[in-house]
Write a protein that holds these residues in place. Structure first.
Motif, PDB file in Angstrom:
ATOM      1  N   LYS A   1       0.850  -1.300   0.180  1.00 64.65           N
ATOM      2  CA  LYS A   1       0.079   0.039   0.105  1.00 64.65           C
ATOM      3  C   LYS A   1       0.694   1.296  -0.127  1.00 64.65           C
ATOM      4  CE  LYS A   1      -4.216   1.738   2.275  1.00 64.65           C
ATOM      5  NZ  LYS A   1      -5.393   1.332   3.083  1.00 64.65           N
ATOM      6  N   ILE A   2       0.512   2.308  -1.042  1.00 62.11           N
ATOM      7  CA  ILE A   2       1.787   3.417  -0.978  1.00 62.11           C
ATOM      8  C   ILE A   2       0.790   4.589  -0.768  1.00 62.11           C
ATOM      9  CG2 ILE A   2       2.833   2.192  -2.919  1.00 62.11           C
ATOM     10  CD1 ILE A   2       1.516   3.839  -4.862  1.00 62.11           C
ATOM     11  N   ALA A   3       1.599   5.567  -0.285  1.00 66.22           N
ATOM     12  CA  ALA A   3       1.150   6.848  -0.139  1.00 66.22           C
ATOM     13  C   ALA A   3       0.672   7.877  -1.371  1.00 66.22           C
ATOM     14  CB  ALA A   3       2.194   7.732   0.655  1.00 66.22           C
ATOM     15  N   PRO A   4      -0.343   8.826  -1.067  1.00 65.27           N
ATOM     16  CA  PRO A   4      -0.436   9.510  -2.377  1.00 65.27           C
ATOM     17  C   PRO A   4       0.206  10.705  -2.588  1.00 65.27           C
ATOM     18  CG  PRO A   4      -1.975   9.851  -0.429  1.00 65.27           C
ATOM     19  CD  PRO A   4      -1.191   8.848   0.020  1.00 65.27           C
ATOM     20  N   ASP A   5       1.009  10.822  -1.835  1.00 67.94           N
ATOM     21  CA  ASP A   5       1.808  12.086  -1.810  1.00 67.94           C
ATOM     22  C   ASP A   5       3.450  11.910  -2.264  1.00 67.94           C
ATOM     23  OD1 ASP A   5       0.033  13.187  -0.098  1.00 67.94           O
ATOM     24  OD2 ASP A   5       0.740  11.989   1.454  1.00 67.94           O
ATOM     25  N   ILE A   6       3.502  10.673  -3.039  1.00 68.64           N
ATOM     26  CA  ILE A   6       4.786  10.468  -3.433  1.00 68.64           C
ATOM     27  C   ILE A   6       4.873  11.008  -4.673  1.00 68.64           C
ATOM     28  CG2 ILE A   6       5.110   8.370  -2.293  1.00 68.64           C
ATOM     29  CD1 ILE A   6       4.714   6.873  -5.112  1.00 68.64           C
ATOM     30  N   SER A   7       6.219  11.422  -5.318  1.00 68.20           N
ATOM     31  CA  SER A   7       6.481  11.967  -6.469  1.00 68.20           C
ATOM     32  C   SER A   7       6.423  10.949  -7.663  1.00 68.20           C
ATOM     33  CB  SER A   7       7.884  12.711  -6.769  1.00 68.20           C
ATOM     34  OG  SER A   7       8.707  11.758  -6.602  1.00 68.20           O
ATOM     35  N   LEU A   8       6.225  11.429  -9.012  1.00 71.73           N
ATOM     36  CA  LEU A   8       6.066  10.343 -10.099  1.00 71.73           C
ATOM     37  C   LEU A   8       7.654   9.598 -10.209  1.00 71.73           C
ATOM     38  CD1 LEU A   8       3.944  12.261 -12.715  1.00 71.73           C
ATOM     39  CD2 LEU A   8       3.147  10.571 -11.137  1.00 71.73           C
ATOM     40  N   ASP A   9       8.632  10.482  -9.905  1.00 75.70           N
ATOM     41  CA  ASP A   9       9.860   9.756  -9.967  1.00 75.70           C
ATOM     42  C   ASP A   9      10.103   8.599  -8.892  1.00 75.70           C
ATOM     43  OD1 ASP A   9      10.879  11.300 -11.912  1.00 75.70           O
ATOM     44  OD2 ASP A   9      12.052  12.872 -10.741  1.00 75.70           O
ATOM     45  N   ALA A  10       9.482   9.026  -7.793  1.00 75.23           N
ATOM     46  CA  ALA A  10       9.568   7.995  -6.792  1.00 75.23           C
ATOM     47  C   ALA A  10       8.697   6.825  -7.134  1.00 75.23           C
ATOM     48  CB  ALA A  10       8.993   8.499  -5.311  1.00 75.23           C
ATOM     49  N   LEU A  11       7.404   7.135  -7.477  1.00 73.96           N
ATOM     50  CA  LEU A  11       6.579   5.946  -8.294  1.00 73.96           C
ATOM     51  C   LEU A  11       7.338   5.016  -9.199  1.00 73.96           C
ATOM     52  CD1 LEU A  11       3.832   4.950  -8.177  1.00 73.96           C
ATOM     53  CD2 LEU A  11       3.139   6.433  -9.837  1.00 73.96           C
ATOM     54  N   ASP A  12       8.185   5.748 -10.320  1.00 73.04           N
ATOM     55  CA  ASP A  12       8.707   4.944 -11.214  1.00 73.04           C
ATOM     56  C   ASP A  12       9.733   3.796 -10.320  1.00 73.04           C
ATOM     57  OD1 ASP A  12       7.642   6.228 -13.344  1.00 73.04           O
ATOM     58  OD2 ASP A  12       9.485   7.897 -13.237  1.00 73.04           O
ATOM     59  N   ALA A  13      10.688   4.449  -9.399  1.00 71.54           N
ATOM     60  CA  ALA A  13      11.396   3.599  -8.777  1.00 71.54           C
ATOM     61  C   ALA A  13      10.528   2.331  -7.788  1.00 71.54           C
ATOM     62  CB  ALA A  13      12.225   4.452  -7.742  1.00 71.54           C
ATOM     63  N   MET A  14       9.465   2.860  -7.311  1.00 66.40           N
ATOM     64  CA  MET A  14       8.557   1.911  -6.523  1.00 66.40           C
ATOM     65  C   MET A  14       8.110   0.713  -7.198  1.00 66.40           C
ATOM     66  SD  MET A  14       5.785   2.725  -4.046  1.00 66.40           S
ATOM     67  CE  MET A  14       6.565   3.681  -3.075  1.00 66.40           C
TER      68      MET A  14
END
Length: 361
Positions: A214-227
């Protein structure tokens, strides 16, 4: 019937502080006899994550924190329920008051801090319901004072495998200091590697326990890419998008309550969580399913989550304002939409993902 009862009880419940009202609700559910939910329209069934869901509408984590009433909740008509969050050792969480209704915004702020009876108590309750029907998952976390938080997740997985259909790794609660740091690439890689290894060892050839993140809604798109890259590499079964937000939109009307610390959920979370869902769907490229959470308060909202890439959806905060009758309302509305658009849930998943990712709902 359920909707009528809630309409009668709502003024009394909302006259109490939010946490006391919630405790009374859990107590009332515990006194209800366990009964099978009414059969769902076959068009609502979903086959995903190696499970057959009678409908895609689930209960989000945080409602039944102590794993006390899963079967009563399934009896309300949910297609699945997620219990917890559960942490290894009992902990009280943050001081009260720690949950606030933003009534004019149809929102909730909570800073519970993963208050939990602990893993042993949760496990015993799940052992006692073993063999009962219905898809039940458990949200797992780490103790606030833990010296090795990854070890906390591993212990929860080892002890709960085989007792739940899925376990959701919660690294996105804003109410445990430092927890969201585990979303960082290096920490997340280690956490997921050890979690999947623990699951594979603990299952012992039984029906595989699903592992979700489960992930947070506040992450950046760069962080989402890595995740997403890490999640796919480590073999996580699916993603839940998203947890509560630490942001406070300017549109909030309850300005004084909005200043309270904690995670914001409910209607104001719908747009950011749905855009993140769409962005996540674009990145996973259908390799794993997504569960859409955040601000669902109607069939239209649930349908938008599906069009944004959700195979399943979850709700919680909207029931504070609309009651359990909302579950049936959403399911009936989804069937009407399927009829009107002459489509299926499977065909609709991710249908409008590009537009929604750009903010065109």
């Amino acid at each position: 019937m359920i909707g009528s009862l809630f309409s009668l009880a709502k003024p009394a419940l909302h006259a109490l502080d939010a946490e006391t009202a919630h405790q009374l609700t859990i107590r009332a559910l515990s006194l209800m006899p366990v009964s099978a939910p009414p059969a769902d329209d076959a068009r609502l069934s979903v086959n995903v994550l190696d499970r057959h869901f009678p409908n895609p509408v689930g209960l989000a984590a945080g409602f039944d924190k102590q794993c006390e009433v899963p079967d009563q909740l399934l009896g309300l008509g949910f297609g699945f329920v997620e219990l917890g969050g559960v942490v290894p050792k009992p902990q009280e969480g943050n001081p009260r008051p720690r949950v606030f209704r933003l009534a004019r915004d149809e929102a909730v702020i909570n800073r519970f801090g993963l208050n939990s009876d602990g893993l042993d108590a949760a496990r015993l309750r799940l052992v006692n319901r073993r063999g009962r029907p219905g898809i039940v998952g458990v949200n797992i976390g780490a103790n606030k004072d833990s010296a090795d938080r990854i070890a906390d997740y591993v212990l929860c997985i080892e002890r709960l495998c085989g007792l739940a259909d899925f376990l959701t790794i919660n690294v996105s609660s804003p109410n445990t200091p430092g927890l969201r740091d585990l979303q960082g690439e290096a920490f997340l890689d280690d956490l997921l590697a050890r979690s999947i290894e623990a699951r594979d060892k603990a299952d012992h050839g039984r029906r595989k326990t699903i592992i979700l993140l489960k992930i947070a809604p506040d992450i950046s798109l760069d962080a989402l890419d890595a995740m997403v890259t890490t999640v796919l590499r480590r073999g996580v079964d699916g993603l839940t998008v998203s947890n509560t937000t630490v942001a406070r939109p300017d549109s909030l009307q309850e300005k004084e309550l909005a200043a309270e610390a904690g995670g914001l959920s409910g209607k104001p979370l719908f747009v950011p969580s749905t855009r993140l869902l769409a962005e996540t769907f674009l990145r996973v490229e259908r390799q794993i399913p997504l569960i859409g959470v955040g601000g669902i308060d109607s069939a239209e909202a649930a349908w938008t989550k599906i069009r944004a890439g959700a195979s399943l959806v979850q709700l919680y905060s909207a029931m504070v304002y609309k009651g359990p009758g909302l579950i049936g309302d959403i399911k009936r509305g989804l069937v009407q939409t399927l009829e009107a658009e002459k489509t299926s849930l499977t065909q609709a998943i991710g249908r409008d993902v590009v537009a929604i990712a750009r903010g065109r709902f």
